[in-house]
Structures are given as structure tokens and as C-alpha cells.
Design a protein around this motif. Structure first.
Motif, PDB file in Angstrom:
ATOM      1  N   THR A  23      10.412  -1.936 -11.899  1.00 50.24           N
ATOM      2  CA  THR A  23      11.907  -0.993 -11.212  1.00 50.24           C
ATOM      3  C   THR A  23      11.172  -0.451  -9.249  1.00 50.24           C
ATOM      4  O   THR A  23      11.954  -0.191  -8.607  1.00 50.24           O
ATOM      5  N   GLU A  24       9.917  -0.067  -9.035  1.00 50.72           N
ATOM      6  CA  GLU A  24       9.616   0.081  -7.732  1.00 50.72           C
ATOM      7  C   GLU A  24       9.248  -0.992  -7.175  1.00 50.72           C
ATOM      8  O   GLU A  24      10.202  -1.180  -5.646  1.00 50.72           O
ATOM      9  N   ARG A  25      10.157  -2.415  -7.013  1.00 50.68           N
ATOM     10  CA  ARG A  25      10.206  -3.560  -6.467  1.00 50.68           C
ATOM     11  C   ARG A  25      11.644  -3.104  -5.502  1.00 50.68           C
ATOM     12  O   ARG A  25      10.934  -3.886  -4.091  1.00 50.68           O
ATOM     13  N   PRO A  26      12.758  -2.931  -5.902  1.00 52.47           N
ATOM     14  CA  PRO A  26      13.789  -2.861  -5.128  1.00 52.47           C
ATOM     15  C   PRO A  26      13.273  -1.188  -4.209  1.00 52.47           C
ATOM     16  O   PRO A  26      13.985  -1.833  -2.608  1.00 52.47           O
ATOM     17  N   LEU A  27      12.835  -0.676  -4.988  1.00 51.08           N
ATOM     18  CA  LEU A  27      12.448   0.901  -3.456  1.00 51.08           C
ATOM     19  C   LEU A  27      11.656  -0.343  -2.221  1.00 51.08           C
ATOM     20  O   LEU A  27      12.277   0.518  -0.980  1.00 51.08           O
ATOM     21  N   ILE A  28      10.778  -0.535  -2.263  1.00 46.12           N
ATOM     22  CA  ILE A  28       9.833  -1.118  -1.788  1.00 46.12           C
ATOM     23  C   ILE A  28      10.390  -2.100  -0.635  1.00 46.12           C
ATOM     24  O   ILE A  28      10.353  -1.533   0.370  1.00 46.12           O
ATOM     25  N   SER A  29      11.187  -2.943  -1.287  1.00 50.32           N
ATOM     26  CA  SER A  29      12.058  -3.985  -0.331  1.00 50.32           C
ATOM     27  C   SER A  29      12.477  -3.337   0.241  1.00 50.32           C
ATOM     28  O   SER A  29      13.235  -3.457   1.291  1.00 50.32           O
ATOM     29  N   LYS A  30      13.650  -2.181  -0.027  1.00 51.38           N
ATOM     30  CA  LYS A  30      14.792  -0.600   1.069  1.00 51.38           C
ATOM     31  C   LYS A  30      13.765  -0.285   1.713  1.00 51.38           C
ATOM     32  O   LYS A  30      14.244  -0.759   2.987  1.00 51.38           O
ATOM     33  N   ALA A  31      12.935  -0.052   1.720  1.00 54.42           N
ATOM     34  CA  ALA A  31      11.759   0.286   2.615  1.00 54.42           C
ATOM     35  C   ALA A  31      12.113  -0.489   3.523  1.00 54.42           C
ATOM     36  O   ALA A  31      11.119   0.116   4.754  1.00 54.42           O
ATOM     37  N   ILE A  32      11.367  -1.692   3.431  1.00 54.76           N
ATOM     38  CA  ILE A  32      10.644  -2.335   4.306  1.00 54.76           C
ATOM     39  C   ILE A  32      11.871  -2.915   5.100  1.00 54.76           C
ATOM     40  O   ILE A  32      11.792  -3.070   6.451  1.00 54.76           O
ATOM     41  N   ALA A  33      13.130  -3.207   4.582  1.00 57.79           N
ATOM     42  CA  ALA A  33      14.081  -3.226   5.391  1.00 57.79           C
ATOM     43  C   ALA A  33      14.531  -2.492   6.389  1.00 57.79           C
ATOM     44  O   ALA A  33      15.167  -2.477   7.124  1.00 57.79           O
ATOM     45  N   TYR A  47       6.894   0.213   8.282  1.00 54.31           N
ATOM     46  CA  TYR A  47       6.971  -1.748   8.434  1.00 54.31           C
ATOM     47  C   TYR A  47       5.532  -2.120   8.242  1.00 54.31           C
ATOM     48  O   TYR A  47       5.415  -2.298   6.633  1.00 54.31           O
ATOM     49  N   HIS A  48       4.269  -1.585   8.115  1.00 54.41           N
ATOM     50  CA  HIS A  48       3.173  -2.397   7.651  1.00 54.41           C
ATOM     51  C   HIS A  48       2.767  -1.187   6.330  1.00 54.41           C
ATOM     52  O   HIS A  48       2.136  -1.798   6.003  1.00 54.41           O
ATOM     53  N   ALA A  49       3.725   0.438   6.042  1.00 53.97           N
ATOM     54  CA  ALA A  49       3.058   0.872   4.990  1.00 53.97           C
ATOM     55  C   ALA A  49       3.225   0.384   3.853  1.00 53.97           C
ATOM     56  O   ALA A  49       3.170  -0.425   2.537  1.00 53.97           O
ATOM     57  N   ALA A  50       4.803   0.111   4.063  1.00 51.22           N
ATOM     58  CA  ALA A  50       5.669  -0.470   3.424  1.00 51.22           C
ATOM     59  C   ALA A  50       4.940  -1.387   2.687  1.00 51.22           C
ATOM     60  O   ALA A  50       5.036  -2.210   1.493  1.00 51.22           O
ATOM     61  N   ARG A  51       4.719  -2.752   4.001  1.00 54.77           N
ATOM     62  CA  ARG A  51       4.249  -4.355   3.653  1.00 54.77           C
ATOM     63  C   ARG A  51       2.727  -4.372   2.541  1.00 54.77           C
ATOM     64  O   ARG A  51       2.656  -4.517   1.664  1.00 54.77           O
ATOM     65  N   GLU A  52       2.410  -2.948   3.209  1.00 51.61           N
ATOM     66  CA  GLU A  52       0.857  -3.015   2.628  1.00 51.61           C
ATOM     67  C   GLU A  52       0.988  -2.222   0.502  1.00 51.61           C
ATOM     68  O   GLU A  52       0.478  -2.614  -0.014  1.00 51.61           O
ATOM     69  N   GLN A  53       2.301  -1.181   0.693  1.00 47.46           N
ATOM     70  CA  GLN A  53       2.205  -1.358  -0.932  1.00 47.46           C
ATOM     71  C   GLN A  53       2.908  -2.450  -1.813  1.00 47.46           C
ATOM     72  O   GLN A  53       2.848  -2.151  -2.564  1.00 47.46           O
ATOM     73  N   GLN A  54       4.286  -3.123  -0.682  1.00 42.21           N
ATOM     74  CA  GLN A  54       4.542  -3.850  -1.397  1.00 42.21           C
ATOM     75  C   GLN A  54       3.047  -5.388  -2.472  1.00 42.21           C
ATOM     76  O   GLN A  54       3.406  -5.492  -3.298  1.00 42.21           O
ATOM     77  N   GLY A  55       1.913  -5.664  -0.995  1.00 42.08           N
ATOM     78  CA  GLY A  55       1.256  -6.481  -1.661  1.00 42.08           C
ATOM     79  C   GLY A  55       0.734  -5.687  -2.661  1.00 42.08           C
ATOM     80  O   GLY A  55       0.121  -6.499  -3.634  1.00 42.08           O
ATOM     81  N   ALA A  59       0.208  -7.353  -5.930  1.00 43.88           N
ATOM     82  CA  ALA A  59      -1.110  -7.584  -6.982  1.00 43.88           C
ATOM     83  C   ALA A  59      -1.504  -6.853  -8.314  1.00 43.88           C
ATOM     84  O   ALA A  59      -1.978  -8.334  -9.207  1.00 43.88           O
ATOM     85  N   ARG A  60      -0.641  -5.764  -8.077  1.00 45.64           N
ATOM     86  CA  ARG A  60      -1.044  -5.190  -9.812  1.00 45.64           C
ATOM     87  C   ARG A  60      -0.048  -6.000 -11.000  1.00 45.64           C
ATOM     88  O   ARG A  60      -0.446  -5.859 -11.838  1.00 45.64           O
ATOM     89  N   ILE A  61       0.651  -6.194 -10.420  1.00 46.05           N
ATOM     90  CA  ILE A  61       2.071  -6.774 -11.661  1.00 46.05           C
ATOM     91  C   ILE A  61       1.208  -8.079 -11.278  1.00 46.05           C
ATOM     92  O   ILE A  61       1.446  -8.177 -12.519  1.00 46.05           O
ATOM     93  N   ASN A  62       0.470  -8.773 -11.175  1.00 41.52           N
ATOM     94  CA  ASN A  62       0.225 -10.241 -11.253  1.00 41.52           C
ATOM     95  C   ASN A  62      -0.890  -9.684 -12.350  1.00 41.52           C
ATOM     96  O   ASN A  62      -0.898 -10.605 -13.200  1.00 41.52           O
TER      97      ASN A  62
END
Length: 157
Positions: A23-33, A47-55, A59-62
């Protein structure tokens, strides 16, 4: 990947964390945008912080999906109690030298929390106990040296 032993509670905790992360995925994508709209990406800390959070999130999801995919969920309450130490049981130990009593539940690696009395099945204490019976004495190699325990009780809770 080998089977990953875990209790019912441990598997449920992982499923709950997985749902939260998804459920956090869309929020992170929105922060990147939003951060991308601020201009130059080379010097854009948001941008870099949001990309790191996305990574980290991906990784944790996988990691969780892999563990749940290879999970061997063990319900110890459905296993006949024989007094033998197996995965999932709660063991009460008595230190032979000090008469100090400790109780541990033997759980999967992701579930371990020593303060809550849950030790990993791969820990030195659990490895020494697995397969032993109530009343047995067990020498456990700890960082502080060898400790001699007597297995007082084995419970299937």
C-alpha cells in the motif's frame, strides 16, 4: 531456496508487513513524481531519497514474497506432545549452576526476539536443544562460555 520454517504467527506478521508495503508503493511513486517536478535530478535530495525508499521497499517486498513462497508453516499445537524439543515449542530451562530459570519459544529466523523469549531455530541454544527430551541436560556454548541447562518442560502452546 530451502524451506523456511515459521510459526503461524510469524507467517501472519510477514503477510501483514507485505500488505503494508504494497500500500506504500503508490505513495512512494507519487513522492518520486513530485520530486521530479522540482527540476534538476542530479541535485534533488527529495528525488534521491524517494528513489532510495522505493528501492528498499521493493527489496523488502521481494524478500517477504520469497520467504512466504518457501515457508513451511508449522502449527505446533497440532503436533502430539512427546516431551521432545522441536521447532515451535516453548522450552523452560534451568541453569544447573545457578538454578536460574529461562523460557524460550523456538521460532523462525524472522520471528526471533530474545527480549520476548523467542529464539531462532538457528541460534546456538536452539540447535543444542532440538531433539533433546524433558529432563535431559544440555551444554550450550554461549559467548560468555559454556552453560549447563536442564530441560524442565517442553510445551506445545
Amino acid at each position: 531456496m530451502n524451506k523456511v520454517p515459521m510459526t503461524i504467527e510469524g507467517a501472519e506478521r510477514l503477510r501483514t508487513e507485505l500488505e503494508r508495503l504494497k500500500t506504500e508503493r503508490p505513495l512512494i511513486s507519487k513522492a518520486i513524481a513530485e520530486a521530479r517536478e522540482h527540476g534538476d535530478l542530479k541535485e534533488n535530495a527529495e528525488y534521491h531519497a524517494a528513489r532510495e525508499q522505493q528501492g528498499l521497499c521493493e527489496a523488502r517486498i521481494n524478500d517477504i514474497e520469497a520467504k512466504l513462497g518457501h515457508a513451511q508453516v508449522i502449527d505446533v499445537t497440532k503436533i502430539t506432545a512427546t516431551g521432545k524439543v522441536i521447532f515451535g515449542v516453548t522450552v523452560t530451562l534451568i541453569n544447573v549452576d545457578t538454578d536460574e530459570e529461562v523460557t524460550y519459544q523456538i521460532v523462525g529466523e524472522d520471528e526471533a526476539d530474545v527480549k520476548a523469549g523467542k529464539i531462532s531455530v538457528t541460534s546456538p541454544v536452539a540447535r543444542a536443544l532440538i531433539g533433546k527430551m524433558e529432563g535431559d541436560e544440555v551444554m550450550v556454548q554461549t559467548p560468555g562460555g559454556q552453560v549447563d541447562y536442564e530441560i524442565d518442560s517442553v510445551e506445545h502452546l
